[in-house]
Design an enzyme around this catalytic site. Structure first.
Site, PDB file in Angstrom:
ATOM      1  N   LYS A 107       0.827  -1.216   0.000  1.00 27.06           N
ATOM      2  CA  LYS A 107       0.000   0.000   0.000  1.00 27.06           C
ATOM      3  C   LYS A 107       0.856   1.259   0.000  1.00 27.06           C
ATOM      4  O   LYS A 107       0.650   2.171  -0.805  1.00 27.06           O
ATOM      5  CB  LYS A 107      -0.910   0.040   1.224  1.00 27.06           C
ATOM      6  CG  LYS A 107      -1.570   1.407   1.446  1.00 27.06           C
ATOM      7  CD  LYS A 107      -2.412   1.443   2.692  1.00 27.06           C
ATOM      8  CE  LYS A 107      -1.684   1.720   3.958  1.00 27.06           C
ATOM      9  NZ  LYS A 107      -1.402   3.116   4.260  1.00 27.06           N
ATOM     10  N   ASN A 108       1.832   1.321   0.904  1.00 31.84           N
ATOM     11  CA  ASN A 108       2.590   2.560   1.082  1.00 31.84           C
ATOM     12  C   ASN A 108       3.576   2.818  -0.036  1.00 31.84           C
ATOM     13  O   ASN A 108       4.182   3.879  -0.107  1.00 31.84           O
ATOM     14  CB  ASN A 108       3.275   2.570   2.454  1.00 31.84           C
ATOM     15  CG  ASN A 108       2.249   2.745   3.552  1.00 31.84           C
ATOM     16  OD1 ASN A 108       1.107   3.136   3.288  1.00 31.84           O
ATOM     17  ND2 ASN A 108       2.627   2.453   4.771  1.00 31.84           N
ATOM     18  N   CYS A 123      -4.336  12.775  12.145  1.00 33.57           N
ATOM     19  CA  CYS A 123      -5.230  11.613  12.192  1.00 33.57           C
ATOM     20  C   CYS A 123      -5.137  11.035  13.591  1.00 33.57           C
ATOM     21  O   CYS A 123      -4.449  11.563  14.446  1.00 33.57           O
ATOM     22  CB  CYS A 123      -4.855  10.587  11.130  1.00 33.57           C
ATOM     23  SG  CYS A 123      -3.411   9.623  11.585  1.00 33.57           S
ATOM     24  N   ARG A 183       0.883  14.681  12.655  1.00 28.35           N
ATOM     25  CA  ARG A 183       1.353  14.456  11.264  1.00 28.35           C
ATOM     26  C   ARG A 183       1.609  15.763  10.505  1.00 28.35           C
ATOM     27  O   ARG A 183       0.978  16.014   9.475  1.00 28.35           O
ATOM     28  CB  ARG A 183       0.361  13.603  10.480  1.00 28.35           C
ATOM     29  CG  ARG A 183      -0.315  12.473  11.162  1.00 28.35           C
ATOM     30  CD  ARG A 183       0.213  11.112  11.147  1.00 28.35           C
ATOM     31  NE  ARG A 183       0.798  10.556   9.977  1.00 28.35           N
ATOM     32  CZ  ARG A 183       0.284   9.551   9.249  1.00 28.35           C
ATOM     33  NH1 ARG A 183      -0.912   9.082   9.559  1.00 28.35           N
ATOM     34  NH2 ARG A 183       0.918   9.024   8.237  1.00 28.35           N
ATOM     35  N   ASP A 195       4.301   0.595  12.141  1.00 35.78           N
ATOM     36  CA  ASP A 195       3.056   0.010  11.623  1.00 35.78           C
ATOM     37  C   ASP A 195       2.822  -1.415  12.105  1.00 35.78           C
ATOM     38  O   ASP A 195       1.730  -1.954  11.946  1.00 35.78           O
ATOM     39  CB  ASP A 195       3.053   0.050  10.090  1.00 35.78           C
ATOM     40  CG  ASP A 195       3.067   1.482   9.557  1.00 35.78           C
ATOM     41  OD1 ASP A 195       3.386   1.668   8.373  1.00 35.78           O
ATOM     42  OD2 ASP A 195       2.789   2.401  10.343  1.00 35.78           O
ATOM     43  N   ARG A 233      -8.599  -0.319   4.425  1.00 35.70           N
ATOM     44  CA  ARG A 233      -7.708   0.659   3.792  1.00 35.70           C
ATOM     45  C   ARG A 233      -6.344   0.060   3.486  1.00 35.70           C
ATOM     46  O   ARG A 233      -5.647   0.491   2.569  1.00 35.70           O
ATOM     47  CB  ARG A 233      -7.489   1.862   4.710  1.00 35.70           C
ATOM     48  CG  ARG A 233      -8.745   2.655   5.021  1.00 35.70           C
ATOM     49  CD  ARG A 233      -8.369   3.899   5.781  1.00 35.70           C
ATOM     50  NE  ARG A 233      -7.393   4.658   5.004  1.00 35.70           N
ATOM     51  CZ  ARG A 233      -6.919   5.841   5.426  1.00 35.70           C
ATOM     52  NH1 ARG A 233      -7.307   6.307   6.598  1.00 35.70           N
ATOM     53  NH2 ARG A 233      -6.048   6.496   4.691  1.00 35.70           N
TER      54      ARG A 233
HETATM   55  C1  EPZ Z   1       4.393   6.922   6.231  1.00 32.30           C
HETATM   56  O1  EPZ Z   1       3.644   8.028   6.754  1.00 32.30           O
HETATM   57  C2  EPZ Z   1       3.403   5.758   6.133  1.00 32.30           C
HETATM   58  N1  EPZ Z   1       2.302   6.156   5.269  1.00 32.30           N
HETATM   59  C3  EPZ Z   1       2.857   5.419   7.521  1.00 32.30           C
HETATM   60  O2  EPZ Z   1       2.026   4.269   7.411  1.00 32.30           O
HETATM   61  C4  EPZ Z   1       4.015   5.059   8.428  1.00 32.30           C
HETATM   62  O3  EPZ Z   1       3.539   4.852   9.724  1.00 32.30           O
HETATM   63  C5  EPZ Z   1       5.034   6.221   8.452  1.00 32.30           C
HETATM   64  O4  EPZ Z   1       5.469   6.550   7.118  1.00 32.30           O
HETATM   65  C6  EPZ Z   1       6.273   5.884   9.270  1.00 32.30           C
HETATM   66  O5  EPZ Z   1       6.877   4.736   8.822  1.00 32.30           O
HETATM   67  C7  EPZ Z   1       2.488   6.135   3.922  1.00 32.30           C
HETATM   68  O6  EPZ Z   1       3.528   5.836   3.389  1.00 32.30           O
HETATM   69  C8  EPZ Z   1       1.311   6.493   3.083  1.00 32.30           C
HETATM   70  P1  EPZ Z   1       6.498  10.290   8.369  1.00 32.30           P
HETATM   71  P2  EPZ Z   1       4.265   9.515   6.746  1.00 32.30           P
HETATM   72  O7  EPZ Z   1       6.417  11.591   7.658  1.00 32.30           O
HETATM   73  O8  EPZ Z   1       5.102   9.712   5.562  1.00 32.30           O
HETATM   74  C9  EPZ Z   1       7.049  13.381  11.938  1.00 32.30           C
HETATM   75  C10 EPZ Z   1       0.143   2.892   7.779  1.00 32.30           C
HETATM   76  O9  EPZ Z   1      -0.300   2.371   8.816  1.00 32.30           O
HETATM   77  N2  EPZ Z   1       7.101  14.452  10.923  1.00 32.30           N
HETATM   78  O10 EPZ Z   1       7.686   9.436   8.147  1.00 32.30           O
HETATM   79  O11 EPZ Z   1       3.147  10.442   6.977  1.00 32.30           O
HETATM   80  C11 EPZ Z   1       5.638  12.782  12.070  1.00 32.30           C
HETATM   81  O12 EPZ Z   1       4.813  13.566  12.875  1.00 32.30           O
HETATM   82  C12 EPZ Z   1       0.636   4.357   7.803  1.00 32.30           C
HETATM   83  O13 EPZ Z   1       0.223   2.316   6.692  1.00 32.30           O
HETATM   84  C13 EPZ Z   1       7.426  15.731  11.329  1.00 32.30           C
HETATM   85  O14 EPZ Z   1       7.650  15.978  12.524  1.00 32.30           O
HETATM   86  O15 EPZ Z   1       5.175   9.432   8.067  1.00 32.30           O
HETATM   87  C14 EPZ Z   1       5.929  11.431  12.657  1.00 32.30           C
HETATM   88  O16 EPZ Z   1       6.021  11.536  14.029  1.00 32.30           O
HETATM   89  C15 EPZ Z   1       0.374   5.046   9.084  1.00 32.30           C
HETATM   90  N3  EPZ Z   1       7.472  16.718  10.385  1.00 32.30           N
HETATM   91  C16 EPZ Z   1       7.274  11.073  12.038  1.00 32.30           C
HETATM   92  O17 EPZ Z   1       7.839  12.283  11.526  1.00 32.30           O
HETATM   93  C17 EPZ Z   1       7.189  16.479   9.068  1.00 32.30           C
HETATM   94  O18 EPZ Z   1       7.237  17.403   8.257  1.00 32.30           O
HETATM   95  C18 EPZ Z   1       7.182  10.054  10.900  1.00 32.30           C
HETATM   96  O19 EPZ Z   1       6.290  10.554   9.945  1.00 32.30           O
HETATM   97  C19 EPZ Z   1       6.874  15.159   8.668  1.00 32.30           C
HETATM   98  C20 EPZ Z   1       6.828  14.157   9.618  1.00 32.30           C
END
Ligand code: EPZ
Length: 432
Positions: free
Chosen positions: A34-35, A128, A133, A319, A411
């Site tokens: 998915k991701n 969410c 996020r 995850d 999803r």
């Molecule tokens: C991706 O989300 C995945 N989603 C998530 O999977 C997964 O949990 C996550 O990466 C971490 O591995 C998709 O790929 C569609 P991040 P993403 O930006 O990109 C902080 C699932 O269950 N952060 O790496 O949104 C953020 O708050 C989903 O399939 C900032 O602080 O995750 C978080 O604490 C859920 N500032 C951490 O980084 C920013 O500008 C990781 O978030 C961006 C992120």
């Protein structure tokens, strides 16, 4: 998987009824990731030519992304496990709020849209259940490539000033190795003028898969899978025919299904390097895992308690934190689980406690005391991975467990109950 609902069912809530205590056996198949599939679909915006993606999972999120791209003018054809995307006539620079709001990953479109058109307006995805996020790193990176970005009324507006409205390569240091920010900026840099270096980049397999697609489209990317990614921008990219990697999170969930039912189960296809931290945790629990090059067979009888802490790849994936907690709720001894990625991702604890699990939480840490037997109960998955954790707990529980929150499960899991039933589980989708 969407069943045709008779009028009375439309008013009822779908749920899974799981008759627990059954051993699993045989083989279960893993669908495309998915991701990865979501961001690869967004990459179709980078070219006028047709992009064909194969090994696509049948998930509601894929439908959501298709709706968003169609709203931008992308022509889309879908088959059971493929999608063809043609972005030669983009008609809009802004996807509708209601679609973006229901699918965070759609925000990643801002990168390829800006790179292709020099202008983009994308609603903020908002938080969410699992955390705030933010998209600070995405925006910071786009500015480093020469874009002017403003955020007003919940919308991120970005424009590349000057003739040709083309982004310019630059150096970006991410404050945190965000997966989404890395992917958004890789796509933006793929059509920029000059070289871009992303430091402290995410190293997830989905990032490597995106790099593979950009290269298949004629782009130049080095270092994906390491903390430093270098992209040399191209004037144009062409179409491609590309295969999505297997879903490592689904594979991990299915391996956990084998462990929690103390069964022997083969999960395939799996790329072991994508699950390194998970495999070693399962071995630490006392499971035997045999990698035959295409799949992994897990054998489990006793489960030892272990401690785990979620981290960016190659660390333990956030995850799989909830699904792994279901296993440790049935282990011998005390486990400490620390969720270090998202600030609000322990909401499954309450429902596991309803099933007789002995778990205490403090901040983002859960203290899990293994119990001999969970008991079936009505529970609800509060988010995608929490719903999967409920299904796993239900497989091991005494009696029947009814799991609601399937709008989350669907999803990210392609026909989970069908796959588990084929391996000997007893799960029915009903309406309550
Ligand atoms: C991706 O989300 C995945 N989603 C998530 O999977 C997964 O949990 C996550 O990466 C971490 O591995 C998709 O790929 C569609 P991040 P993403 O930006 O990109 C902080 C699932 O269950 N952060 O790496 O949104 C953020 O708050 C989903 O399939 C900032 O602080 O995750 C978080 O604490 C859920 N500032 C951490 O980084 C920013 O500008 C990781 O978030 C961006 C992120």
């Amino acid at each position: 998987m969407t069943a045709t609902l008779i009028p009375s069912q439309q008013l009822l809530v779908p749920q899974l009824e799981i008759c627990g205590g059954k051993k699993l056996e045989g083989e279960v198949r893993v669908s495309g990731a998915k991701n990865s599939a979501l961001v690869l679909m967004a990459a179709s915006l980078l070219t006028e030519n047709s992009l064909r993606l194969r090994n696509m999972p049948a998930l509601s999120d894929i439908g959501g992304m298709a709706d968003i791209l169609a709203a931008l003018g992308v022509q889309i054809e879908r088959g059971s496990d493929w999608v063809e995307l043609q972005a030669n006539h983009l008609s809009h620079i802004s996807p509708p709020y209601e679609l973006v709001n229901s699918l965070r990953a759609s925000f990643f479109c801002i990168g390829p849209l800006l790179a292709r058109l020099g202008v983009a307006r994308v609603p903020l995805p908002g938080g969410c259940k699992i955390g705030a996020r933010p998209v600070v790193e995405h925006v910071k990176g786009l500015k480093a490539l020469g874009a002017q970005v403003t955020i007003e009324h919940g919308v991120v507006s970005a424009v590349v000033p000057g003739r040709g409205h083309r982004l310019t390569g630059g150096r970006i240091h991410l404050d945190c190795p965000s997966v989404g920010a890395t992917e958004t900026l890789m796509m933006a840099a793929a059509l920029a003028d000059g070289e871009t270096v992303i430091e402290n980049a995410a190293q997830e397999p989905e990032v490597i898969d995106l790099a593979g697609l950009i290269i298949a489209m004629g782009g130049r990317v080095r270092g994906a899978g390491t903390p430093t990614i270098t992209i040399v921008g191209m004037e144009k990219l062409h179409g491609a025919n590309y295969m999505v990697i297997p879903d490592r999170i689904e594979a991990g969930t299915l391996l956990l299904a084998g462990a929690i039912t103390r069964s022997s189960l083969r999960v395939t296809p799996v790329i072991p390097e994508h699950l390194g931290a998970v495999i070693s945790k399962l071995e630490e629990c006392g499971c035997q895992l045999n990698n035959d090059g295409i799949g992994i067979t897990i054998k489990a009888d006793r489960i030892n308690a272990v401690d785990l802490r979620t981290q960016p790849f190659p660390g333990f994936p956030t995850d799989l934190q909830a699904p792994f907690m279901s296993l440790l709720a049935t282990a011998e001894g005390s486990s400490v689980i620390t969720e270090a990625i998202f600030e609000n991702r322990l909401q499954h604890v309450g429902d596991l406690q309803r099933m007789g699990a002995d778990i205490r939480t403090q901040g983002n840490t859960a203290f899990v005391e293994g119990v001999a037997q969970l008991s079936g109960a009505p529970v609800t998955g509060s988010d995608l991975r929490a719903a999967a954790a409920m299904v796993l707990a239900g497989l091991a529980a005494d009696g029947t467990t009814s799991v609601q929150g399937l709008q989350h499960l669907d999803r990210g899991y392609d026909n989970l109950e069908g796959k588990l039933n084929a391996a000997g589980a007893s799960i029915k989708r009903t309406y309550a």
